[in-house]
Design an enzyme around this catalytic site. Structure first.
Site, PDB file in Angstrom:
ATOM      1  N   TYR A 143      28.958  -4.052  -0.657  1.00 54.58           N
ATOM      2  CA  TYR A 143      28.710  -4.500  -2.026  1.00 54.58           C
ATOM      3  C   TYR A 143      27.441  -3.845  -2.537  1.00 54.58           C
ATOM      4  CZ  TYR A 143      27.858  -7.732  -5.935  1.00 54.58           C
ATOM      5  OH  TYR A 143      27.635  -8.278  -7.181  1.00 54.58           O
ATOM      6  N   ASP A 245      21.443   0.838   0.836  1.00 54.90           N
ATOM      7  CA  ASP A 245      21.344  -0.356   0.009  1.00 54.90           C
ATOM      8  C   ASP A 245      20.782  -1.462   0.896  1.00 54.90           C
ATOM      9  OD1 ASP A 245      21.696  -2.696  -1.376  1.00 54.90           O
ATOM     10  OD2 ASP A 245      23.581  -2.064  -2.305  1.00 54.90           O
ATOM     11  N   LYS A 273      16.365  -9.057  -3.411  1.00 58.42           N
ATOM     12  CA  LYS A 273      16.433 -10.358  -2.739  1.00 58.42           C
ATOM     13  C   LYS A 273      15.126 -10.860  -2.103  1.00 58.42           C
ATOM     14  CE  LYS A 273      21.416 -10.533  -2.019  1.00 58.42           C
ATOM     15  NZ  LYS A 273      22.193 -11.610  -2.577  1.00 58.42           N
TER      16      LYS A 273
HETATM   17  C1  LIG Z   1      23.803  -5.162  -0.483  1.00 53.76           C
HETATM   18  C2  LIG Z   1      23.694  -5.620  -1.901  1.00 53.76           C
HETATM   19  N1  LIG Z   1      23.472  -4.721  -2.861  1.00 53.76           N
HETATM   20  C3  LIG Z   1      23.328  -5.082  -4.149  1.00 53.76           C
HETATM   21  C4  LIG Z   1      23.415  -6.394  -4.528  1.00 53.76           C
HETATM   22  C5  LIG Z   1      23.256  -6.775  -5.966  1.00 53.76           C
HETATM   23  O1  LIG Z   1      22.035  -7.395  -6.144  1.00 53.76           O
HETATM   24  P1  LIG Z   1      21.822  -8.405  -7.383  1.00 53.76           P
HETATM   25  O2  LIG Z   1      22.692  -9.578  -7.139  1.00 53.76           O
HETATM   26  O3  LIG Z   1      20.356  -8.697  -7.341  1.00 53.76           O
HETATM   27  O4  LIG Z   1      22.219  -7.626  -8.605  1.00 53.76           O
HETATM   28  C6  LIG Z   1      23.654  -7.384  -3.558  1.00 53.76           C
HETATM   29  C7  LIG Z   1      23.773  -8.801  -3.923  1.00 53.76           C
HETATM   30  O5  LIG Z   1      24.201  -9.640  -3.184  1.00 53.76           O
HETATM   31  C8  LIG Z   1      23.802  -6.987  -2.212  1.00 53.76           C
HETATM   32  O6  LIG Z   1      24.049  -7.875  -1.242  1.00 53.76           O
END
Ligand SMILES: Cc1ncc(COP(=O)(O)O)c(C=O)c1O
Length: 431
Positions: A143, A245, A273
């Site tokens: 994700y 990521d 996060k």
């Molecule tokens: C690995 C990863 N990348 C990107 C995101 C997106 O972050 P946000 O919810 O702050 O937009 C998340 C959210 O859970 C994530 O787990």
């Protein structure tokens, strides 16, 4: 016996004004329905009906120090007294950037945004500009936020995924631009031979490979030995950027993220996060020769709300505490204790609860497999059984994420962990 009468009433009222009664897709999937909360402190959370929960959701990860950490609250209050947003630079922003530059291996230069989704978006735009290439390689079940181009192959049933060596992109949403389907080549994770085959056919098209360094959004799947290294080598050989990521792994697996933990430096990385204890801030970090395009204004990154005083103060204080109190090490040992205890509890209860992950975050799910290595294997998890487990834990005052990820915080005490293990045993035995 807990009740959720007030929450239910408020939820019904919310459904008449908020779409689906919530402000984010992931909040829909709550037990017994989306609840209303009134207070969080340390490892505990209270709902409007007065029920208390030992919390392992940690607001989907950010609350690495637990709820309402007093030092973070004091720093935010003090910074807020100085103004909220200047549309200009401030000293704490600079100090935060310098700290991140020191902590994160790939962070020669940085830019702040509000969310992980935004920072991922910026990383992809930058990679396209750096390489002049149009496409990306991503992995099934990872994700990278909710924006159009990455809303493919986040999930999907086995029957939709197509052949393993040439997966079909699966849309996560209606309304995606048709051409975004072709922006990404998709593969199952953890199979380097397949990545090599894709590079052999498409290297000249690939701007970047984007990956969570641990697949946290479906299961909590560590990389196979040599996999991340292999990605690094292939990217180097073909002039393709490697993007980590680290929105979940960042500041949890190590202060410098999974890139420090696995000793592999990507070209660009995205953090969010756990950075600021629940205040909105994320960061794109990268090597200077690439981030230069942003400095020169050739690649645009912007945002009215970027690096506001409260968020920056929260981040600076959170990271200072994480470093001062060696929290990532603490999370690791707490998480490993909890993982081992849950595994033992399920063994004693005769239940096939597979526990997998790194400690600071890990996954629990009912699977016949001894280990899960990619998204397709996560489809062996019995979601119905886990929903019953979550409901049983919830009824006993322990709040878990429905899809199986557990987050550990500095606020969880030894007795919290022991209570989670003994409660899990009780629930598993009754299943
Ligand atoms: C690995 C990863 N990348 C990107 C995101 C997106 O972050 P946000 O919810 O702050 O937009 C998340 C959210 O859970 C994530 O787990």
């Amino acid at each position: 016996m807990s009740t959720h009468e007030k929450s239910k009433e408020l939820y019904e009222r919310a459904c008449r004004v908020l779409s689906g009664g919530v402000a984010s897709e992931f909040r829909k999937f709550s037990t017994p329905h989306p609840l209303f909360y009134s207070r969080g402190e340390g490892s505990r959370l209270w709902d409007v009906d007065g029920n208390e929960y030992l919390d392992f959701t940690l607001s989907q990860g950010p609350l690495v120090l637990g709820h309402s950490h007093p030092e973070v609250l004091a720093a935010v209050a003090e910074a807020s007294q100085q103004g909220q947003l200047y549309a200009g630079q401030h000293l704490q922003e600079l100090e935060l950037a310098e700290m991140l530059q020191r902590l994160i291996p790939c962070a020669e230069r940085l830019r702040f945004s509000l969310s992980g989704s935004e920072a991922d978006h910026a990383a992809l735009r930058l990679a396209r500009a750096v390489t002049g290439r149009p496409r990306f390689l991503r992995f099934e079940g990872h994700y990278h936020g909710w924006f159009d181009s990455v809303s493919w192959s986040v999930g999907g049933a086995l029957s939709d995924l197509g052949p393993r060596d040439e997966p079909t992109p699966v849309p996560w949403s209606q309304g995606l631009p048709a051409d975004s389907r072709h922006e990404f080549l998709v593969l199952p994770w953890n199979d380097l031979a397949m990545v090599e085959r894709v590079f052999a056919r498409h290297a000249g098209e690939l701007a970047a490979v984007i990956t969570e360094p641990v697949m946290c959004n479906n299961g909590c799947v560590p990389p196979q030995p040599g996999f991340l290294h292999g990605l690094r080598e292939l990217c180097d050989r073909h002039g393709t950027l490697l993007i980590f990521d680290e929105v979940i792994t960042g500041f949890r697996t190590a202060l410098g993220g999974a890139q420090q933990h696995f000793a592999i430096t990507p070209d660009l990385a995205v953090f969010g996060k756990a950075m600021a204890s629940g205040y909105p801030i994320s960061v794109l970090a990268g090597q200077e020769r690439y981030m230069r395009l942003i400095a020169e204004g050739k690649v645009i990154h912007a945002g009215t709300m970027n690096s506001g005083n409260p968020s920056v103060a929260a981040a600076l204080k959170t990271l200072t505490i994480l470093e001062r109190d060696r929290i990532p090490e603490e999370l690791r040992s707490k998480g490993e204790f909890l993982m081992a205890g849950l595994a033992e509890a399920s063994r004693r209860a005769g239940q096939p609860l597979l526990i997998q992950g790194l400690g600071p975050m890990f996954h629990a799910g009912f699977s016949p497999l001894a280990a899960v290595r990619d998204y397709r294997e996560t489809l062996t998890y019995d979601k119905g059984a886990y929903a019953r487990f979550v409901a049983g834990m919830h009824a006993r005052g322990i709040r878990l994420i429905g899809r199986g990820l557990w987050y550990v915080s500095a606020a969880h005490s030894q007795s919290d962990l022991e209570r989670a293990i003994s409660t899990a045993h009780e629930v598993l035995r009754g299943m």
